[in-house]
Design an enzyme around this catalytic site. Structure first.
Site, short mmCIF file in Angstrom:
data_model
loop_
_atom_site.label_atom_id
_atom_site.label_comp_id
_atom_site.label_asym_id
_atom_site.label_seq_id
_atom_site.Cartn_x
_atom_site.Cartn_y
_atom_site.Cartn_z
N LYS A 677 0.89 -1.17 0.00
CA LYS A 677 0.00 0.00 0.00
C LYS A 677 0.93 1.23 0.00
O LYS A 677 1.42 1.65 1.03
CB LYS A 677 -0.90 -0.09 1.22
CG LYS A 677 -1.69 1.06 1.73
CD LYS A 677 -2.25 2.05 0.80
CE LYS A 677 -2.44 3.36 1.56
NZ LYS A 677 -1.70 4.47 1.00
N GLU A 758 7.81 2.50 12.18
CA GLU A 758 8.85 3.53 12.24
C GLU A 758 8.19 4.87 11.99
O GLU A 758 7.53 5.05 10.97
CB GLU A 758 9.92 3.21 11.19
CG GLU A 758 11.28 3.79 11.52
CD GLU A 758 11.54 5.08 10.77
OE1 GLU A 758 11.32 6.14 11.40
OE2 GLU A 758 11.93 5.04 9.61
N CYS A 792 12.46 11.63 8.25
CA CYS A 792 12.24 11.49 9.69
C CYS A 792 13.56 11.67 10.44
O CYS A 792 13.59 12.00 11.61
CB CYS A 792 11.57 10.17 10.02
SG CYS A 792 12.33 8.80 9.22
N GLU A 891 7.28 17.58 15.69
CA GLU A 891 7.87 17.34 14.37
C GLU A 891 7.26 18.29 13.35
O GLU A 891 6.04 18.48 13.34
CB GLU A 891 7.64 15.90 13.95
CG GLU A 891 8.44 15.56 12.71
CD GLU A 891 8.32 14.10 12.30
OE1 GLU A 891 9.33 13.53 11.88
OE2 GLU A 891 7.21 13.54 12.39
#
Ligand SMILES: Cc1cc2nc3c(=O)[nH]c(=O)nc-3n(C[C@H](O)[C@H](O)[C@H](O)COP(=O)(O)OP(=O)(O)OC[C@H]3O[C@@H](n4cnc5c(N)ncnc54)[C@H](O)[C@@H]3O)c2cc1C
Length: 1001
Positions: A677, A758, A792, A891
């Site tokens: 996906k 993650e 990230c 973030e």
């Protein structure tokens, strides 16, 4: 000349020439005896001891040179003493017995130690640096002239990180030209070495390092770099022309070599510089392609009718070039054996002498054999001794300089001047050279070599020795090298791929379930973020019913796949790696268009995808072999692995090929079936991966392609009872939701779902008081702004210690101005648009919040041509950011960085770790104890010391964090495959009626 059979085809000079070389060499040695000068060991005191120890003890040498490197940045006596202790410990006492009392009292009076240490290192530097001011230089120029020696000036100043620093360097060059020209203008007649065949040579001779003229040298974009360099070179050349001065282009790293050569040629083709000033350039014989370059240069000079000087050197960056190439998996550009460099030097000497009319030779070497060879060949060819010269460094080989002058040869001394700080880098290079195992000076002064040995022909040495055997590979896995965009061939392949990709409409990409291609669904366009009207392709939007069908197809297919031997599955993945590698440029180009990745980032993503396939394949080959858990007679105890079943790989858009590939390849090779996906934003790239996996031989149903939206098909799959595991990389919000959903057991569910998750980061880089800012600033910029901060691992907080804070911030902000923002199709772009309008709005919102919470210190101005098109966010820096501010805690996933001030390392570590995340982190420091402490205490998944904090490489730096960054799994690391397997233990009694087969005993 007789050909030889070595790989490099060096030619042994004729016996008569060889005899002449030796005779000239003997003559030079005799003259050197008559003009004795201190060798590298014969200087007194600490220097002599330092050199002696450094040669005996490589570990001491490394520590000492590191101490010398950091010393100028230490601004207190206490810091000097601390670093001295950390680097040298007891050795410091042995180095100077006076140190014992000093160190004992250092707690109370550190200046007792710091003063003499600084003085000693400064005096060492003074042996290689002619002074700090232009006046020092003029004095040296005159004393050289009195000894019959000419001079070339080198302004120390090695790394510039901003336009302002490059401007300052340019001004210093002009100033020195003017000051020296004024001073020597009134001097008496030129000295012997300043007279060439056509009369007086320019008395002012300046050596220039091009890297110090711009902060912006981008390997993939040499044309733009050359343009920027020309802007600063023109004023230097112009002033030199007016003053009748000479400009030499020094040669630096291999990465800059082609660029320097092309800069040299193209600027001299400009009308203004066709005749003046007199110019020269260095050629490095230790490079394998130096002969080709020199021939090209001679040909150019001849056809342009532009006589030049070529300074022939062996090269000063051998260790650096070798290490860098090995790290990157690129061919090593330098020769691997010292006599190969020497033999090339001789070959190029000859070539220069044969073309002395257009390329006047300047033999820069301290090696008596190399110089003797040049003289003997010049004499043989009848070249006038005034048509060439020798060059040597200030503070080195003084005896040879005098001997050459005494033998009627012109000599020029290379005189560095400048401050101690840039002087240290230069000093360390000289110390390395003087203590190098293979160097001529060491062999002469400390190695006890005889003259006979010192004068031996390098070709003869090569013929006598054998090439060293290649080191055996440590493991079967090797990282795929990234593309070297310094090479024109690479750039032109990438340009070609981009043209092809832009010319295609990208096609229509179906859902693939059990090998069935389904297109009769809503078609969603995928757009280029840099040109939002350009569709890169269309994809069929999967429905929840498709998700159910995909699970059914996968469940039907996986048992047969699981039953295939591990080695067979591994071979399929290895084949996929080959296919990815074969379409590297096309895949990269697609990433540039669909994900707005800059060239280098796109190429690295392709390499990582290849690495994942090969690494997991090699891991599976190992796991596929049963492991004997304990050897006990009569019983066979083993552990084997069995696949979990069927899973879904849910991937983000920011590493559109590599992460999806890793999340899919690992479970596949472990024997599972997978439903891919992909991220909505990068589905076209994902479709290519699907095609590659199928072509590589992954059977229908074992891999399925389900493009769609997270909210519908993603959620449906995670909750589905037919799913055994979820491999996810993405945002914290989605990751936490997946973790929860997967934890809820559904009726009919076969296994507890495993989630490999993650998520994000709020990564900090700590800058210690003694950090090397020349390295820290470019690393920080790249980590923060590379791919617009959409990683990230990206740097979003700089935690800077008080002592260096203001200096660091000033240089950082100045450097930010050079960050290249633009369309990622342009090769020099670092920051492109962010992925989509939604991201853009969110990040701009964070910036607005930041303005209320802290001080906005820098924001790029977007070029007008792109500001209105594409989803660009200007790189932004906030300073004075309190640790509690939302921009310091949440973030952002964009090109925004916060600078926080810390009192000391305790506070810096506290700030760095006081967030929800624990993904990447870093420290720039030159204190061994600080580096050790970070290793112990800085709890993040990936810790980087004295380097940038992004760009983890498979196997070398397994990637993944903990806290709210993820579940602690390590992509690309040992043990990762175990997430997709169940361990099984098998115990078999192999004893029959008391009989145990011998191999089971
Ligand atoms: C006036 C002057 C200007 C200079 N300008 C430049 C410049 O612009 N750019 C630059 O790079 N250097 C420059 N140098 C530095 C010069 O390259 C070094 O001084 C040189 O390396 C020393 O060479 P040598 O012939 O004196 O010594 P030698 O001891 O005979 O040779 C040392 C050389 O051998 C090479 N070497 C050592 N081990 C190996 C190995 N295993 N395999 C292959 N090669 C090996 C070293 O890298 C070094 O280049 C300049 C030097 C001088 C004197």
């Amino acid at each position: 000349m007789r050909p030889m059979t070595s790989e490099a085809q060096f030619l042994q000079p004729e016996p008569a020439v060889e005899a002449a070389v030796r005779a000239v060499g003997e003559g030079l040695f005799r003259l050197m005896e008559a003009h004795p000068s201190p060798g590298i060991l014969s200087k007194k005191g600490a220097y002599a001891r330092i050199m002696e120890w450094s040669m005996k003890d490589p570990a001491f040498k490394a520590q000492l040179f590191r101490f010398v490197d950091v010393l100028p940045t230490l601004d207190s006596s206490a810091e000097i003493v601390r670093h001295l202790r950390e680097y040298l410990g007891d050795k410091a006492v042995e180095l100077s017995p006076a140190m014992r009392t000093g160190l004992a009292a250092a707690g109370l009076a550190p200046a007792l130690v710091a003063g003499p240490v600084r003085a000693n290192v400064e005096s060492m530097a003074r042996q290689f640096v002619a002074g700090t001011t232009p006046d020092d230089l003029v004095r040296r120029l005159r004393s050289n002239a009195a000894a019959g020696i000419a001079t070339t000036i080198d302004l120390l100043g090695e790394t510039v990180v901003s336009e302002a620093e490059a401007d300052a360097f340019l001004r210093r060059n002009i100033e020195v030209l003017e000051t020296v020209a004024r001073a020597v203008g009134g001097d008496a007649a030129p000295c012997f070495s300043d007279l060439g065949t056509g009369g007086a040579l320019p008395r002012v001779n300046l050596s220039v390092k091009v890297s110090a003229l711009t902060p912006e040298v981008h390997p993939a974009d040499p044309l733009r770099s050359v343009d920027r360099l020309k802007e600063r070179l023109r004023p230097i050349l112009r002033r030199a022309g007016q003053l009748g001065a000479f400009i030499n282009f020094d040669m630096e790293s291999h990465a800059l070599k082609d660029l320097t050569l092309s800069l040299f040629r193209s600027i001299l083709e400009e009308d203004e510089f066709r005749v003046r000033p007199a110019v020269g350039i260095a050629i490095q014989a230790y490079l394998r392609d130096s002969e080709r370059d020199l021939r090209g240069l001679i040909g150019w000079a001849r056809s342009a009718g532009r006589p030049i000087v070529v300074r022939l050197v062996k090269g000063a960056y051998w260790d650096y070039e070798t290490t860098l190439a090995l790290q990157r998996g690129w061919p090593v550009p330098v020769w691997s054996r010292k006599p190969e460099s020497d033999a090339t030097y001789e070959r190029l000497s000859l070539l220069l002498l044969e073309n002395a009319g257009v390329a006047a030779p300047a033999f820069a070497s301290h090696n008596v054999r190399s110089c003797a060879h040049a003289i003997a060949q010049a004499d043989r060819l009848g070249v006038d001794p005034r048509a060439y010269e020798f060059q040597a460094l200030y503070g080195m080989a003084d005896g040879l300089k005098s001997a050459l002058v005494a033998s009627g040869r012109r000599v020029r001394e290379y005189c560095p001047v400048g401050d101690l700080l840039p002087g240290m880098a230069y000093l360390v290079r000289r110390l390395l050279e003087n203590t190098s195992n293979e160097g001529f000076l060491r062999a002469k002064d400390a190695g006890g070599a005889t003259r006979e040995e010192l004068l031996r022909s390098p070709v003869e040495i090569l013929n006598a020795g054998r090439p060293p055997a290649a080191a055996p590979a440590a493991t079967s896995f090797r990282n795929a090298p990234c593309t070297d965009f310094n090479l024109e061939e690479s750039r032109s392949r990438m340009r070609g791929a981009l043209e092809r990709a832009a010319g295609e409409s990208g096609g229509r990409h179906p859902i693939v379930i059990g090998g069935r291609r389904i297109s009769d669904r809503e078609m969603i366009p995928s757009f280029n973020p840099a040109r939002p009207r350009q569709a890169v392709g269309h994809w069929a939007r999967a429905t929840e019913a498709d998700a159910d069908a995909a699970v059914a197809a996968a469940r039907a297919a996986w048992p047969a796949w699981a039953a295939r031997p591990a080695a067979e599955r591994a071979a399929v993945l290895e084949r996929a790696a080959e296919l990815i590698e074969a379409s590297r440029f096309d895949l990269s180009a697609l990433e540039v268009l669909e994900a707005a990745k800059p060239w280098i980032e796109a190429d690295a993503d392709v390499s990582e995808a290849v690495d994942f396939c090969r690494f997991y394949a090699s891991e599976m080959r190992e796991l596929g072999r049963p492991r004997i858990t304990q050897a006990v007679p009569g019983e066979r105890d083993i552990q084997v692995w069995t696949p979990r079943g069927v899973g879904v790989a849910i991937a983000p858009w920011n590493f559109p090929l590599a992460i999806l590939c890793g999340l899919t390849a690992a479970p596949l090779v472990a024997g599972n079936a997978v439903i891919m996906k992909p991220a909505e934003q990068t589905t076209v790239i994902a479709a290519r991966l699907m095609a590659i996996l199928s072509e590589a031989g992954v059977p229908p149903g074992v891999v399925n392609f389900l493009p769609g939206f997270g909210e519908d098909v993603g959620a449906r799959l995670v909750a589905h009872p037919g799913i055994d595991f979820v491999a996810f990389t993405g945002s914290r919000a989605v990751g936490c939701r997946i973790w929860e959903t997967a934890g809820r057991t559904q009726p009919g569910q076969a296994n507890l779902k495993k989630v490999v998750c993650e998520m994000g980061g709020k990564n900090a880089l700590i800058i210690d008081n003694d950090a090397d800012l020349d390295e820290a600033i470019p690393a920080a910029l790249y980590s923060a702004f590379g791919y617009s901060g959409q990683k990230c691992s990206a740097l979003s907080r700089l935690v800077v210690l008080g002592g260096v804070h203001d200096r660091f911030v000033e240089r950082l902000l100045a450097a930010c101005a050079s960050v290249a923002v633009g369309d990622p199709s342009e090769p020099g772009t670092l920051v492109g648009p962010v992925i989509d309008a939604e991201s853009c709005e969110r990040i701009l919102g964070c910036i607005e919040r930041g303005k209320r919470e802290a001080t906005l210190a820098f924001q790029s101005k977007l070029p007008a041509a792109i500001a209105s098109v594409g989803t660009y966010v200007p790189p932004t820096v906030f300073v004075d950011v309190p640790p509690s501010a939302s921009i310091a805690r949440e973030e952002i996933f964009g090109p925004v960085v916060s600078v926080l001030r810390a009192r000391d390392l305790d506070e810096a570590l506290h700030i760095a770790m006081d967030v929800d995340y624990a993904l990447t982190g870093g420290l720039f420091s030159r204190s061994p104890s600080a580096l050790e402490r970070a290793q112990r205490e800085y709890r993040v998944g990936n810790l980087y010391l004295n380097r940038g904090i992004t760009g983890a490489i498979v196997e070398r730096q397994p990637f993944g964090g903990f806290g709210m960054s993820g579940g602690g799994t390590k992509a690309g690391g040992k043990g990762y495959l175990e997430n997709f397997l169940f361990p099984r233990s098998i115990a078999e009694n192999v004893m029959r009626r008391g009989f145990t087969p011998p191999e089971e005993r």
